[in-house]
Motif scaffolding. Structure first.
Motif, mmCIF file in Angstrom:
data_model
loop_
_atom_site.group_PDB
_atom_site.id
_atom_site.type_symbol
_atom_site.label_atom_id
_atom_site.label_comp_id
_atom_site.label_asym_id
_atom_site.label_seq_id
_atom_site.Cartn_x
_atom_site.Cartn_y
_atom_site.Cartn_z
ATOM 1 N N ASP A 1 0.841 -1.192 0.000
ATOM 2 C CA ASP A 1 0.000 0.000 0.000
ATOM 3 C C ASP A 1 0.882 1.250 0.000
ATOM 4 O O ASP A 1 2.089 1.183 0.251
ATOM 5 C CB ASP A 1 -0.902 0.017 1.238
ATOM 6 N N ASP A 2 0.244 2.384 -0.228
ATOM 7 C CA ASP A 2 0.977 3.649 -0.227
ATOM 8 C C ASP A 2 1.576 3.975 1.137
ATOM 9 O O ASP A 2 2.573 4.699 1.234
ATOM 10 C CB ASP A 2 0.062 4.792 -0.667
ATOM 11 N N ASP A 3 0.957 3.439 2.206
ATOM 12 C CA ASP A 3 1.460 3.742 3.547
ATOM 13 C C ASP A 3 2.612 2.830 3.968
ATOM 14 O O ASP A 3 3.108 2.920 5.094
ATOM 15 C CB ASP A 3 0.323 3.649 4.567
ATOM 16 N N GLY A 4 3.052 1.953 3.071
ATOM 17 C CA GLY A 4 4.173 1.075 3.376
ATOM 18 C C GLY A 4 3.787 -0.313 3.821
ATOM 19 O O GLY A 4 4.647 -1.199 3.908
ATOM 20 N N THR A 5 2.503 -0.528 4.137
ATOM 21 C CA THR A 5 2.055 -1.879 4.487
ATOM 22 C C THR A 5 2.279 -2.803 3.297
ATOM 23 O O THR A 5 1.970 -2.454 2.155
ATOM 24 C CB THR A 5 0.556 -1.871 4.849
ATOM 25 N N TRP A 6 2.825 -4.005 3.574
ATOM 26 C CA TRP A 6 3.058 -4.899 2.447
ATOM 27 C C TRP A 6 2.442 -6.263 2.699
ATOM 28 O O TRP A 6 2.140 -6.640 3.824
ATOM 29 C CB TRP A 6 4.538 -5.007 2.105
ATOM 30 N N TYR A 7 2.253 -6.981 1.605
ATOM 31 C CA TYR A 7 1.516 -8.242 1.639
ATOM 32 C C TYR A 7 2.228 -9.298 0.793
ATOM 33 O O TYR A 7 2.896 -8.980 -0.202
ATOM 34 C CB TYR A 7 0.109 -8.058 1.065
ATOM 35 N N VAL A 8 2.085 -10.545 1.212
ATOM 36 C CA VAL A 8 2.410 -11.664 0.338
ATOM 37 C C VAL A 8 1.098 -12.050 -0.335
ATOM 38 O O VAL A 8 0.075 -12.234 0.337
ATOM 39 C CB VAL A 8 3.053 -12.834 1.109
ATOM 40 N N THR A 9 1.115 -12.154 -1.644
ATOM 41 C CA THR A 9 -0.116 -12.179 -2.422
ATOM 42 C C THR A 9 -0.082 -13.297 -3.456
ATOM 43 O O THR A 9 0.965 -13.614 -4.014
ATOM 44 C CB THR A 9 -0.313 -10.831 -3.151
ATOM 45 N N ARG A 10 -1.231 -13.894 -3.708
ATOM 46 C CA ARG A 10 -1.400 -14.812 -4.834
ATOM 47 C C ARG A 10 -2.728 -14.513 -5.500
ATOM 48 O O ARG A 10 -3.659 -14.022 -4.855
ATOM 49 C CB ARG A 10 -1.405 -16.278 -4.368
ATOM 50 N N LEU A 11 -2.808 -14.821 -6.774
ATOM 51 C CA LEU A 11 -4.055 -14.725 -7.510
ATOM 52 C C LEU A 11 -4.645 -16.123 -7.659
ATOM 53 O O LEU A 11 -3.939 -17.084 -7.931
ATOM 54 C CB LEU A 11 -3.821 -14.095 -8.875
ATOM 55 N N LEU A 12 -5.946 -16.215 -7.441
ATOM 56 C CA LEU A 12 -6.652 -17.482 -7.504
ATOM 57 C C LEU A 12 -7.483 -17.522 -8.782
ATOM 58 O O LEU A 12 -8.138 -16.542 -9.127
ATOM 59 C CB LEU A 12 -7.584 -17.672 -6.299
ATOM 60 N N VAL A 13 -7.440 -18.647 -9.485
ATOM 61 C CA VAL A 13 -8.221 -18.776 -10.707
ATOM 62 C C VAL A 13 -9.060 -20.043 -10.639
ATOM 63 O O VAL A 13 -8.660 -21.053 -10.058
ATOM 64 C CB VAL A 13 -7.328 -18.816 -11.967
ATOM 65 N N ALA A 14 -10.243 -19.968 -11.233
ATOM 66 C CA ALA A 14 -11.097 -21.155 -11.357
ATOM 67 C C ALA A 14 -10.877 -21.819 -12.699
ATOM 68 O O ALA A 14 -10.819 -23.041 -12.801
ATOM 69 C CB ALA A 14 -12.566 -20.769 -11.191
ATOM 70 N N CYS A 15 -10.726 -20.996 -13.750
ATOM 71 C CA CYS A 15 -10.533 -21.525 -15.095
ATOM 72 C C CYS A 15 -9.310 -20.905 -15.752
ATOM 73 O O CYS A 15 -8.406 -21.597 -16.169
ATOM 74 C CB CYS A 15 -11.783 -21.268 -15.935
ATOM 75 N N CYS A 16 -9.302 -19.580 -15.818
ATOM 76 C CA CYS A 16 -8.222 -18.893 -16.523
ATOM 77 C C CYS A 16 -7.942 -17.558 -15.851
ATOM 78 O O CYS A 16 -8.627 -17.169 -14.899
ATOM 79 C CB CYS A 16 -8.576 -18.684 -17.990
#
Length: 232
Positions: free
Chosen positions: A154-169
């Motif tokens: 985020d702009d405030d410096g908060t950070w995340y470990v992230t993944r995108l989830l897909v059902a088909c594509c």
């Protein structure tokens, strides 16, 4: 040569599909693994049609000016196929993840099965998030977990470990992310494995509980997996 435009377009498109599905695992950036056979068949069919079209065009005679003087702009249609063949786009990353709104509801709260024995336990971000937000049995309490994904912030410096989830594509991708505390943020889109413990926040099943929080003990850079998406 302009008469061969449709044939060239078919050949380039088929070759691009075969490149990402038969000769590499790049197709995993766009669709689920189960769809690979269909991509391969589609690529073979398109290449075959391109060859047939080229042979037919070679044999037929030019009968009028309309056919012999087809607009050159039609060749621009080959550019997307050529681009996919030579420069396949990367997997979705932080930009797509940041567009996903955080929407959670109280429905689904309940007890979850116990985690596997041993620490750290490997979890997908979706599994960690489900347990953190909906598990009334608090199965994450006192356990050390390891999560793998790419970095968003985020702009405030908060950070995340992230993944995108897909059902088909990739077109139906949604975001799963975990806020990381106690460690400096690597560059955005860097793939990392984060080991740490769950930090509860908010009431179960509410928007305040999302995204879940992990107190990091270690953050290690890692290579992007062949399949960058989690299955929804």
């Amino acid at each position: 040569m302009r008469r061969y435009g449709p044939a060239v377009l078919l050949l380039l498109t088929g070759a691009a599909i075969l490149r990402i599905s038969l000769f590499s695992e790049l197709y995993l950036r766009y669709v689920q693994q189960a769809l690979r056979p269909y991509l391969v068949v589609s690529g073979v069919v398109l290449v075959g049609l391109g060859v047939v079209a080229a042979v037919v065009r070679r044999r037929e005679r030019v009968q009028d000016d309309d056919h012999s003087h087809s607009p050159r702009i039609a060749w621009l249609l080959t550019l997307p196929a050529l681009a996919l063949l030579l420069f396949p786009p990367p997997a979705l990353g932080s930009y797509s993840a940041e567009r996903e709104a955080a929407q959670r509801a109280a429905q689904g709260v309940g007890t979850f099965p116990a985690l596997a024995a041993g620490d750290p336990v490997e979890l997908t971000l979706a599994e960690f998030g489900s347990r953190a937000i909906y598990d009334s049995g608090r199965s994450l309490t006192g356990r050390t977990v390891r999560l793998t994904g790419f970095v968003t912030r985020d702009d405030d410096g908060t950070w995340y470990v992230t993944r995108l989830l897909v059902a088909c594509c990739a077109a139906d991708a949604t975001t799963s992310k975990v806020e990381v505390r106690g460690a400096d943020a690597p560059p955005v889109d860097t793939w990392v494995s984060v080991t740490g413990t769950w930090q509860p926040k908010g009431a179960l099943g509410t928007d305040e509980a999302w995204p879940p929080v992990l107190d990091a003990a270690s953050v290690r850079r890692t290579a992007q997996p062949a399949n960058p998406y989690e299955k929804r």
